[in-house]
Design an enzyme around this catalytic site. Sequence first.
Site, PDB file in Angstrom:
ATOM      1  N   ARG A   2     -17.984  -3.566 -49.987  1.00  0.00           N
ATOM      2  CA  ARG A   2     -17.178  -3.601 -48.757  1.00  0.00           C
ATOM      3  C   ARG A   2     -17.447  -2.395 -47.857  1.00  0.00           C
ATOM      4  NH1 ARG A   2     -10.766  -4.653 -48.926  1.00  0.00           N
ATOM      5  NH2 ARG A   2     -10.686  -2.886 -50.359  1.00  0.00           N
TER       6      ARG A   2
ATOM      7  N   ARG B  49     -14.326   2.766 -48.415  1.00  0.00           N
ATOM      8  CA  ARG B  49     -13.081   3.369 -48.876  1.00  0.00           C
ATOM      9  C   ARG B  49     -13.321   4.118 -50.176  1.00  0.00           C
ATOM     10  NH1 ARG B  49      -8.568  -1.231 -48.640  1.00  0.00           N
ATOM     11  NH2 ARG B  49      -7.944  -0.143 -50.538  1.00  0.00           N
TER      12      ARG B  49
ATOM     13  N   LYS C  94      -7.822 -10.922 -48.002  1.00  0.00           N
ATOM     14  CA  LYS C  94      -6.643 -10.862 -47.129  1.00  0.00           C
ATOM     15  C   LYS C  94      -6.999 -10.256 -45.765  1.00  0.00           C
ATOM     16  CE  LYS C  94      -4.449  -8.194 -50.060  1.00  0.00           C
ATOM     17  NZ  LYS C  94      -5.486  -7.991 -51.086  1.00  0.00           N
TER      18      LYS C  94
ATOM     19  N   ARG D  74       4.572  -5.857 -52.785  1.00  0.00           N
ATOM     20  CA  ARG D  74       3.725  -5.772 -53.972  1.00  0.00           C
ATOM     21  C   ARG D  74       4.537  -5.615 -55.244  1.00  0.00           C
ATOM     22  NH1 ARG D  74      -1.058  -3.747 -51.165  1.00  0.00           N
ATOM     23  NH2 ARG D  74      -2.795  -3.307 -52.515  1.00  0.00           N
TER      24      ARG D  74
ATOM     25  N   ARG E  30      -6.327  -0.662 -59.952  1.00  0.00           N
ATOM     26  CA  ARG E  30      -5.658  -1.471 -58.915  1.00  0.00           C
ATOM     27  C   ARG E  30      -5.385  -2.879 -59.438  1.00  0.00           C
ATOM     28  NH1 ARG E  30     -10.030  -0.570 -54.498  1.00  0.00           N
ATOM     29  NH2 ARG E  30      -8.757  -1.764 -53.027  1.00  0.00           N
TER      30      ARG E  30
HETATM   31  P1  ADP Z   1      -6.509  -3.872 -50.887  1.00  0.00           P
HETATM   32  O1  ADP Z   1      -6.864  -4.216 -49.457  1.00  0.00           O
HETATM   33  O2  ADP Z   1      -7.710  -3.488 -51.652  1.00  0.00           O
HETATM   34  O3  ADP Z   1      -5.662  -4.924 -51.524  1.00  0.00           O
HETATM   35  P2  ADP Z   1      -4.634  -1.990 -49.773  1.00  0.00           P
HETATM   36  O4  ADP Z   1      -5.431  -1.439 -48.658  1.00  0.00           O
HETATM   37  O5  ADP Z   1      -3.633  -3.047 -49.476  1.00  0.00           O
HETATM   38  O6  ADP Z   1      -5.641  -2.513 -50.881  1.00  0.00           O
HETATM   39  O7  ADP Z   1      -3.868  -0.809 -50.519  1.00  0.00           O
HETATM   40  C1  ADP Z   1      -4.495   0.420 -50.843  1.00  0.00           C
HETATM   41  C2  ADP Z   1      -3.521   1.285 -51.647  1.00  0.00           C
HETATM   42  O8  ADP Z   1      -2.352   1.571 -50.850  1.00  0.00           O
HETATM   43  C3  ADP Z   1      -2.981   0.635 -52.902  1.00  0.00           C
HETATM   44  O9  ADP Z   1      -3.840   0.823 -54.009  1.00  0.00           O
HETATM   45  C4  ADP Z   1      -1.643   1.374 -53.080  1.00  0.00           C
HETATM   46  O10 ADP Z   1      -1.831   2.672 -53.633  1.00  0.00           O
HETATM   47  C5  ADP Z   1      -1.165   1.561 -51.649  1.00  0.00           C
HETATM   48  N1  ADP Z   1      -0.299   0.455 -51.191  1.00  0.00           N
HETATM   49  C6  ADP Z   1      -0.572  -0.435 -50.199  1.00  0.00           C
HETATM   50  N2  ADP Z   1       0.455  -1.305 -50.029  1.00  0.00           N
HETATM   51  C7  ADP Z   1       1.405  -0.962 -50.946  1.00  0.00           C
HETATM   52  C8  ADP Z   1       2.692  -1.485 -51.287  1.00  0.00           C
HETATM   53  N3  ADP Z   1       3.214  -2.554 -50.658  1.00  0.00           N
HETATM   54  N4  ADP Z   1       3.369  -0.872 -52.288  1.00  0.00           N
HETATM   55  C9  ADP Z   1       2.872   0.205 -52.928  1.00  0.00           C
HETATM   56  N5  ADP Z   1       1.672   0.734 -52.665  1.00  0.00           N
HETATM   57  C10 ADP Z   1       0.928   0.170 -51.686  1.00  0.00           C
HETATM   58  P1  ADP Z   2      -8.677  -7.589 -49.250  1.00  0.00           P
HETATM   59  O1  ADP Z   2      -8.146  -7.259 -47.874  1.00  0.00           O
HETATM   60  O2  ADP Z   2      -7.939  -8.718 -49.900  1.00  0.00           O
HETATM   61  O3  ADP Z   2      -8.763  -6.381 -50.145  1.00  0.00           O
HETATM   62  P2  ADP Z   2     -11.220  -8.079 -47.848  1.00  0.00           P
HETATM   63  O4  ADP Z   2     -10.864  -9.123 -46.852  1.00  0.00           O
HETATM   64  O5  ADP Z   2     -11.383  -6.688 -47.355  1.00  0.00           O
HETATM   65  O6  ADP Z   2     -10.183  -8.130 -49.081  1.00  0.00           O
HETATM   66  O7  ADP Z   2     -12.565  -8.559 -48.587  1.00  0.00           O
HETATM   67  C1  ADP Z   2     -13.212  -7.737 -49.554  1.00  0.00           C
HETATM   68  C2  ADP Z   2     -14.727  -7.798 -49.342  1.00  0.00           C
HETATM   69  O8  ADP Z   2     -15.216  -9.117 -49.623  1.00  0.00           O
HETATM   70  C3  ADP Z   2     -15.160  -7.491 -47.913  1.00  0.00           C
HETATM   71  O9  ADP Z   2     -16.372  -6.765 -47.970  1.00  0.00           O
HETATM   72  C4  ADP Z   2     -15.352  -8.875 -47.272  1.00  0.00           C
HETATM   73  O10 ADP Z   2     -16.376  -8.844 -46.275  1.00  0.00           O
HETATM   74  C5  ADP Z   2     -15.784  -9.737 -48.455  1.00  0.00           C
HETATM   75  N1  ADP Z   2     -15.209 -11.087 -48.401  1.00  0.00           N
HETATM   76  C6  ADP Z   2     -14.000 -11.457 -47.898  1.00  0.00           C
HETATM   77  N2  ADP Z   2     -13.801 -12.789 -48.049  1.00  0.00           N
HETATM   78  C7  ADP Z   2     -14.908 -13.268 -48.676  1.00  0.00           C
HETATM   79  C8  ADP Z   2     -15.294 -14.588 -49.117  1.00  0.00           C
HETATM   80  N3  ADP Z   2     -14.496 -15.651 -48.944  1.00  0.00           N
HETATM   81  N4  ADP Z   2     -16.509 -14.714 -49.731  1.00  0.00           N
HETATM   82  C9  ADP Z   2     -17.308 -13.632 -49.901  1.00  0.00           C
HETATM   83  N5  ADP Z   2     -16.998 -12.370 -49.509  1.00  0.00           N
HETATM   84  C10 ADP Z   2     -15.808 -12.188 -48.901  1.00  0.00           C
HETATM   85  P1  ADP Z   3     -11.247  10.719 -47.521  1.00  0.00           P
HETATM   86  O1  ADP Z   3     -11.378  11.395 -46.199  1.00  0.00           O
HETATM   87  O2  ADP Z   3      -9.927  11.040 -48.221  1.00  0.00           O
HETATM   88  O3  ADP Z   3     -12.442  10.875 -48.409  1.00  0.00           O
HETATM   89  P2  ADP Z   3     -12.069   7.892 -47.213  1.00  0.00           P
HETATM   90  O4  ADP Z   3     -13.465   8.308 -47.505  1.00  0.00           O
HETATM   91  O5  ADP Z   3     -11.406   6.862 -48.079  1.00  0.00           O
HETATM   92  O6  ADP Z   3     -11.064   9.160 -47.139  1.00  0.00           O
HETATM   93  O7  ADP Z   3     -11.987   7.318 -45.725  1.00  0.00           O
HETATM   94  C1  ADP Z   3     -12.518   8.004 -44.605  1.00  0.00           C
HETATM   95  C2  ADP Z   3     -11.567   7.841 -43.425  1.00  0.00           C
HETATM   96  O8  ADP Z   3     -11.367   6.488 -43.049  1.00  0.00           O
HETATM   97  C3  ADP Z   3     -10.181   8.383 -43.715  1.00  0.00           C
HETATM   98  O9  ADP Z   3      -9.722   8.978 -42.536  1.00  0.00           O
HETATM   99  C4  ADP Z   3      -9.368   7.141 -44.061  1.00  0.00           C
HETATM  100  O10 ADP Z   3      -7.992   7.314 -43.785  1.00  0.00           O
HETATM  101  C5  ADP Z   3      -9.974   6.123 -43.133  1.00  0.00           C
HETATM  102  N1  ADP Z   3      -9.889   4.759 -43.678  1.00  0.00           N
HETATM  103  C6  ADP Z   3     -10.391   4.327 -44.851  1.00  0.00           C
HETATM  104  N2  ADP Z   3     -10.205   3.017 -45.010  1.00  0.00           N
HETATM  105  C7  ADP Z   3      -9.554   2.582 -43.903  1.00  0.00           C
HETATM  106  C8  ADP Z   3      -9.085   1.313 -43.451  1.00  0.00           C
HETATM  107  N3  ADP Z   3      -9.218   0.177 -44.156  1.00  0.00           N
HETATM  108  N4  ADP Z   3      -8.467   1.241 -42.260  1.00  0.00           N
HETATM  109  C9  ADP Z   3      -8.289   2.347 -41.534  1.00  0.00           C
HETATM  110  N5  ADP Z   3      -8.737   3.576 -41.896  1.00  0.00           N
HETATM  111  C10 ADP Z   3      -9.368   3.698 -43.063  1.00  0.00           C
END
Ligand code: ADP
Ligand code: ADP
Ligand code: ADP
Length: 213
Positions: A127, A160, A13, A88, A171
């Site tokens: 990632r 992350r 996504k 979600r 998740r």
């Molecule tokens: P991913 O990119 O791996 O799908 P997200 O970055 O969207 O994950 O979400 C990270 C976390 O933030 C989720 O595991 C959840 O705890 C929280 N979160 C994000 N969007 C929602 C939502 N729409 N409702 C509830 N929790 C959410």
């Molecule tokens: P989401 O936002 O749904 O959690 P991401 O876009 O962050 O997912 O993708 C998760 C990981 O997989 C990232 O490290 C990204 O670079 C990689 N990725 C995304 N799309 C593809 C794809 N079509 N094939 C292989 N790797 C991908």
């Molecule tokens: P923590 O400091 O709780 O250990 P993380 O190691 O997950 O947090 O992430 C380091 C920093 O990067 C934090 O400030 C977090 O909010 C930020 N961060 C992590 N993932 C993302 C993302 N997808 N987009 C923006 N900020 C992010």
Amino acid sequence: KRLILIGPPGSGKGTQSPIIKDEYCLCHLATGDMLRAAVAAKTPLGVKAKEAMDKGELVSDDLVVGIIDEAMKKPSCQKGFILDGFPRTVVQAQKLDEMLEKQGAKVDKVLNFAINDAILEERITGRWIHPSSGRTYHTKYAPPKVPGIDDVTGEPLIQRKDDTAAVLKSRLESFHRQTEPVIDYYSKKGMVADLHAEKPPKEVTSEVQTVLS
Ligand code: ADP
Ligand code: ADP
Ligand code: ADP
């Protein structure tokens, strides 16, 4: 256009969002990004959200609906938006419908990033993210030119904290139990387009373009 992206963690996504956003001049609203920013800034919202996020569980519907309600009012979102990671739960979807109805608007399309769970662990554990831009890399599938460094800014990349195999498991459970019913909710309204999210990124992009054209 008003679009919703639904798919499990790692389905792509966040990778497709910037491409769609630029092509159609939409704003990108990712609840996960907004929640992580709130956690990092230790705002009251972030304090409430952190525990659930660390465990890979969903944050309460009221919190995320509040964030989205606020964010959709931004001028940059008036032409349309991409909701990435929201709704979600079915309750979130119903609340979204109510919010849009008040503005006489509705969602145009729901893009379903369909993918087998087995692929996701490798995607998630490989990632790397450039936090300030949201650019996403993968150690194997989209490696940065220099490991750990953003291609564009030269700034460091981060992983992350919830991108571990153990947290992914919870998740994915939340996804199947709480988010798959959202896909059914929109399917009944005839709004869902299924994507083959296991294909390479460029092929997924062209599927998206076909659906939206
Ligand atoms: P991913 O990119 O791996 O799908 P997200 O970055 O969207 O994950 O979400 C990270 C976390 O933030 C989720 O595991 C959840 O705890 C929280 N979160 C994000 N969007 C929602 C939502 N729409 N409702 C509830 N929790 C959410
Ligand atoms: P989401 O936002 O749904 O959690 P991401 O876009 O962050 O997912 O993708 C998760 C990981 O997989 C990232 O490290 C990204 O670079 C990689 N990725 C995304 N799309 C593809 C794809 N079509 N094939 C292989 N790797 C991908
Ligand atoms: P923590 O400091 O709780 O250990 P993380 O190691 O997950 O947090 O992430 C380091 C920093 O990067 C934090 O400030 C977090 O909010 C930020 N961060 C992590 N993932 C993302 C993302 N997808 N987009 C923006 N900020 C992010």
